[in-house]
Design a protein around this motif. Sequence first.
Motif, PDB file in Angstrom:
ATOM      1  N   SER A 171       0.826  -1.210   0.000  1.00  0.00           N
ATOM      2  CA  SER A 171       0.000   0.000   0.000  1.00  0.00           C
ATOM      3  C   SER A 171       0.861   1.260   0.000  1.00  0.00           C
ATOM      4  O   SER A 171       0.385   2.334  -0.358  1.00  0.00           O
ATOM      5  CB  SER A 171      -0.952   0.008   1.197  1.00  0.00           C
ATOM      6  N   SER A 172       2.136   1.137   0.351  1.00  0.00           N
ATOM      7  CA  SER A 172       3.031   2.297   0.323  1.00  0.00           C
ATOM      8  C   SER A 172       3.685   2.485  -1.052  1.00  0.00           C
ATOM      9  O   SER A 172       4.442   3.432  -1.246  1.00  0.00           O
ATOM     10  CB  SER A 172       4.108   2.168   1.399  1.00  0.00           C
ATOM     11  N   ASN A 173       3.392   1.576  -1.984  1.00  0.00           N
ATOM     12  CA  ASN A 173       3.930   1.673  -3.349  1.00  0.00           C
ATOM     13  C   ASN A 173       2.747   1.576  -4.320  1.00  0.00           C
ATOM     14  O   ASN A 173       2.429   0.498  -4.821  1.00  0.00           O
ATOM     15  CB  ASN A 173       4.938   0.544  -3.583  1.00  0.00           C
ATOM     16  N   ALA A 174       2.094   2.703  -4.571  1.00  0.00           N
ATOM     17  CA  ALA A 174       0.850   2.727  -5.341  1.00  0.00           C
ATOM     18  C   ALA A 174       0.932   2.022  -6.697  1.00  0.00           C
ATOM     19  O   ALA A 174       0.031   1.255  -7.041  1.00  0.00           O
ATOM     20  CB  ALA A 174       0.349   4.162  -5.512  1.00  0.00           C
ATOM     21  N   PRO A 175       1.992   2.221  -7.509  1.00  0.00           N
ATOM     22  CA  PRO A 175       2.019   1.539  -8.812  1.00  0.00           C
ATOM     23  C   PRO A 175       2.014   0.006  -8.708  1.00  0.00           C
ATOM     24  O   PRO A 175       1.487  -0.668  -9.576  1.00  0.00           O
ATOM     25  CB  PRO A 175       3.320   2.028  -9.456  1.00  0.00           C
ATOM     26  N   ALA A 176       2.597  -0.535  -7.655  1.00  0.00           N
ATOM     27  CA  ALA A 176       2.678  -1.990  -7.494  1.00  0.00           C
ATOM     28  C   ALA A 176       1.558  -2.557  -6.629  1.00  0.00           C
ATOM     29  O   ALA A 176       1.486  -3.772  -6.443  1.00  0.00           O
ATOM     30  CB  ALA A 176       4.026  -2.372  -6.887  1.00  0.00           C
ATOM     31  N   TYR A 177       0.673  -1.710  -6.107  1.00  0.00           N
ATOM     32  CA  TYR A 177      -0.384  -2.175  -5.209  1.00  0.00           C
ATOM     33  C   TYR A 177      -1.569  -2.668  -6.035  1.00  0.00           C
ATOM     34  O   TYR A 177      -2.573  -1.979  -6.211  1.00  0.00           O
ATOM     35  CB  TYR A 177      -0.786  -1.068  -4.243  1.00  0.00           C
ATOM     36  N   CYS A 178      -1.413  -3.880  -6.578  1.00  0.00           N
ATOM     37  CA  CYS A 178      -2.444  -4.438  -7.440  1.00  0.00           C
ATOM     38  C   CYS A 178      -2.331  -5.957  -7.434  1.00  0.00           C
ATOM     39  O   CYS A 178      -1.380  -6.519  -6.907  1.00  0.00           O
ATOM     40  CB  CYS A 178      -2.320  -3.882  -8.856  1.00  0.00           C
ATOM     41  N   PHE A 179      -3.332  -6.584  -8.018  1.00  0.00           N
ATOM     42  CA  PHE A 179      -3.344  -8.039  -8.125  1.00  0.00           C
ATOM     43  C   PHE A 179      -4.134  -8.430  -9.358  1.00  0.00           C
ATOM     44  O   PHE A 179      -4.907  -7.638  -9.893  1.00  0.00           O
ATOM     45  CB  PHE A 179      -3.944  -8.682  -6.866  1.00  0.00           C
ATOM     46  N   VAL A 180      -3.916  -9.658  -9.820  1.00  0.00           N
ATOM     47  CA  VAL A 180      -4.711 -10.187 -10.924  1.00  0.00           C
ATOM     48  C   VAL A 180      -5.741 -11.150 -10.351  1.00  0.00           C
ATOM     49  O   VAL A 180      -5.493 -11.805  -9.336  1.00  0.00           O
ATOM     50  CB  VAL A 180      -3.859 -10.900 -12.009  1.00  0.00           C
ATOM     51  N   ALA A 181      -6.894 -11.200 -11.024  1.00  0.00           N
ATOM     52  CA  ALA A 181      -7.964 -12.105 -10.607  1.00  0.00           C
ATOM     53  C   ALA A 181      -8.498 -12.845 -11.823  1.00  0.00           C
ATOM     54  O   ALA A 181      -8.696 -12.255 -12.885  1.00  0.00           O
ATOM     55  CB  ALA A 181      -9.088 -11.332  -9.925  1.00  0.00           C
ATOM     56  N   SER A 182      -8.703 -14.123 -11.624  1.00  0.00           N
ATOM     57  CA  SER A 182      -9.301 -14.984 -12.642  1.00  0.00           C
ATOM     58  C   SER A 182     -10.775 -15.125 -12.265  1.00  0.00           C
ATOM     59  O   SER A 182     -11.109 -15.749 -11.265  1.00  0.00           O
ATOM     60  CB  SER A 182      -8.586 -16.336 -12.610  1.00  0.00           C
ATOM     61  N   VAL A 183     -11.651 -14.502 -13.074  1.00  0.00           N
ATOM     62  CA  VAL A 183     -13.089 -14.481 -12.804  1.00  0.00           C
ATOM     63  C   VAL A 183     -13.798 -15.255 -13.907  1.00  0.00           C
ATOM     64  O   VAL A 183     -13.545 -15.016 -15.093  1.00  0.00           O
ATOM     65  CB  VAL A 183     -13.607 -13.017 -12.751  1.00  0.00           C
ATOM     66  N   ARG A 184     -14.664 -16.181 -13.523  1.00  0.00           N
ATOM     67  CA  ARG A 184     -15.348 -17.024 -14.502  1.00  0.00           C
ATOM     68  C   ARG A 184     -16.046 -16.192 -15.573  1.00  0.00           C
ATOM     69  O   ARG A 184     -16.693 -15.194 -15.276  1.00  0.00           O
ATOM     70  CB  ARG A 184     -16.365 -17.919 -13.808  1.00  0.00           C
TER      71      ARG A 184
END
Length: 111
Positions: free
Chosen positions: A29-42
């Motif tokens: 959360s202290s590194n905004a550009p890297a604060y993400c994730f991928v999700a596999s949604v049906r």
Amino acid sequence: GTQFSAHHKRTFSQSSVVVNFAWYPGASSSNAPAYCFVASVRDCPVKLLDASDGRLRASYPIIDHRERFITPHSLAFNLTANKLYCGFEDAIEIFDIQQPGEGDRLPTTPS
């Protein structure tokens, strides 16, 4: 000494079942550009989501021969965090993180 840990809980609703997810390497959360994730949604493209507010940053579609979305069961980033690997029944789809859109399919064989 006393140990302290804080956990942030956020809920990001999706249009269907979330099959898997993977944090972006170095997500914080202290590194905004890297604060993400991928999700596999049906029945959807793989989604790169911002972990602070859930907004869609990019999508990576995997399409079958009937033009339907394939939902990968496994997701992983490479060590330099510029490739996304999405594993499903008989292949691995490899995406360039900086180029959302179609990936390169690597067929696999059962072992």
